[in-house]
Design an enzyme around this catalytic site. Structure first.
Site: not given
Length: 162
Positions: A26-27, A29-30, A34, A49, A146
């Site tokens: 669903i997502g 990042g660096g 997730v 996560k 963040d």
């Protein structure tokens, strides 16, 4: 023509985590990805996560990720996402489980409502609640590194959570 997709399947495979059935990404990042998952013991949807393998330089990186999750878990505030569990995948990647907040994030709402004046008050109210979440925790010297619209999620009661 036959195409060998076994390497692509391996690259796209979801992590394996005991006690969770991963449904989809669903997502990303660096540092982590997730996933939407089901916590099998309770039959509830959660967000997992999982730290990216390339973000792990050594055992210290793994421990830092896990300590971050434990620190977040100690915070008790209605505008801070809780942590259900901290652990490692079957491939030894650190992960933590938290509530799945599927009502979207603030960035989506701002984009969707851009230019509509009656929702400006709702966005303003949301933004006013965030400093309270950042200042309210009982643990001192914790700073969210963040803070951005994409990290402000909404629960089923439409309460923003950082």
């Amino acid at each position: 023509m036959i195409v060998d997709t076994s390497q692509n399947d391996a690259a796209n495979a979801l992590p394996r985590i005991t006690g969770f059935r991963l449904l989809r990404e669903i997502g990303q990042g660096g540092m982590s990805t997730v996933y939407l998952a089901e916590q099998e013991s309770l039959g509830r949807k959660v967000a997992l996560k999982v730290m990216l393998p390339e973000a792990l330089t050594d055992e210290v990186s793994r421990r830092r990720f896990e300590n971050e999750a434990r620190t977040i878990a100690r915070l008790d505030h209605p505008n801070i996402v809780g942590i259900y569990e901290v652990g490692r995948t079957l491939d030894d990647l650190p992960f933590y489980a938290m509530p799945y907040l599927g009502r979207g994030h603030l960035g989506q709402r701002i984009a969707r409502q851009h230019g509509i004046s009656h929702d400006q008050s709702r966005i303003s109210s949301t933004l006013r609640s965030l400093p309270e979440a950042r200042a309210g925790p009982p643990v001192r010297d914790i700073v969210h590194g963040d803070v951005k619209a994409e990290n402000v999620l909404f629960d089923d009661a439409e309460r923003p959570q950082l």
